[in-house]
Design a protein around this motif. Structure first.
Motif, short mmCIF file in Angstrom:
data_model
loop_
_atom_site.label_atom_id
_atom_site.label_comp_id
_atom_site.label_asym_id
_atom_site.label_seq_id
_atom_site.Cartn_x
_atom_site.Cartn_y
_atom_site.Cartn_z
N LYS A 14 0.75 -1.22 0.09
CA LYS A 14 0.09 0.19 -0.03
C LYS A 14 0.73 1.10 0.16
N SER A 17 2.36 1.79 -3.20
CA SER A 17 1.21 2.17 -4.28
C SER A 17 1.01 3.65 -4.21
N TRP A 25 0.08 -2.02 -7.04
CA TRP A 25 0.54 -2.55 -5.56
C TRP A 25 -0.74 -2.52 -4.67
N ALA A 26 -1.65 -1.78 -4.70
CA ALA A 26 -2.81 -1.67 -3.80
C ALA A 26 -3.58 -2.73 -4.31
#
Length: 115
Positions: A14, A17, A25-26
């Protein structure tokens, strides 16, 4: 209950991201926090069908060693069997961690998300 290692990995994903403005990435953090019963698995032969030589691949689940892969890939997954890892390494590919992948591709460009 979720493993503390998984919670830390999700937190790092997170953070990456947000820092790099990379929604991939999230999405991976969301997959990581799902219960283990809901996680996916994929066989090596399916990865071979969906990828090309020198692709960087992320799979949010477990990679199993059924089948062969004829080209070189860089793979990052939540879990991988010893057989699958051996087959990838024998073809000149790499198996890397999420932190290595984020360091190498901070924005997620050029990363193939399977699953």
């Amino acid at each position: 209950m979720t493993n503390q290692v998984v919670i830390r990995m999700a937190k790092d994903l997170k953070k990456a991201s947000t820092k790099n403005d990379a929604p991939i990435w999230a999405k991976m953090a969301k997959y990581a926090l799902k219960p283990s019963i809901a996680r996916r698995f994929i066989n090596l032969n399916r990865i071979a069908q969906l990828t090309r030589d020198a692709d960087t691949v992320v799979f949010p689940g477990k990679v199993l060693g059924t089948g062969d892969i004829e080209h070189k890939i860089t793979l990052c997954s939540f879990s991988i069997s010893n057989t699958a890892a051996t087959k990838i390494l024998e073809k000149g590919g790499k198996v890397i961690t999420f932190s290595e992948l984020i360091e190498k591709n901070p924005t997620g460009k050029g990363v193939v998300l399977l699953g």
